[in-house]
Scaffold this active site. Sequence first.
Site, PDB file in Angstrom:
ATOM      1  N   ASP A  72       0.777  -1.011  -0.084  1.00 33.09           N
ATOM      2  CA  ASP A  72      -0.073   0.192   0.058  1.00 33.09           C
ATOM      3  C   ASP A  72       0.905   1.155  -0.123  1.00 33.09           C
ATOM      4  O   ASP A  72       1.927   1.338   0.846  1.00 33.09           O
ATOM      5  CB  ASP A  72      -0.921   0.008   1.153  1.00 33.09           C
ATOM      6  N   GLY A 155       0.538   7.535 -10.818  1.00 34.61           N
ATOM      7  CA  GLY A 155       0.273   8.379  -9.752  1.00 34.61           C
ATOM      8  C   GLY A 155       0.986   9.645  -9.822  1.00 34.61           C
ATOM      9  O   GLY A 155       0.704  10.463 -10.850  1.00 34.61           O
TER      10      GLY A 155
END
Length: 200
Positions: A72, A155
Amino acid sequence: MKLLLASRNKKKLGELRRILLAEGLDGIEVVGLDDVPGFPEAPETEPTFEGNALAKARDAYNATGLPSVADDSGIAIDALNGMPGVLSARWSGAHGDDEANTRLVLGQLRDVPDERRGAAFVCTAAFVNGDVETVVRGEWRGTITREPRGTNGFGYDPVFVPEGHDVTSAELSPEEKDALSHRGRALRLLLPHLREPARG
């Protein structure tokens, strides 16, 4: 040995494969969620990177029996009190809309001076294989630009300039990014644990 990376992100899969190859772990075949029978995936509801990574790795191991790695990751921006943090992938509301997330962050930082635009990419990686559970954390410090630059990565890469560099992480080659990045740092911390089952 097969190693399951609990992700469908082909760029993450490529990154892990390159790191294992660079470290001499060529006896490990990395597969992703698209390569195994489907199973119910729990939503990422933990308040920490560590909790989310471990939950994903446990789910993957329990469903497939394969040694499993999950991560994560996100960006923690100083001027936003460490946010977006675990909400990085859905900061704008829709999960995985990189462009909208980046645009929102840049808008929120519009009036923040350059000297206060510090940030860190954070990655926690979890490895689960039977009773063995390990969670590690990698961080990559830098600053946030005012406009996106570069086409590599994903991202927030186009707006993140790593410390000691004048290019964004989206302007680095994949190999340069692997050597420096938060995910590369975290995955390398897992290598001693991956070597054990690889020898078995």
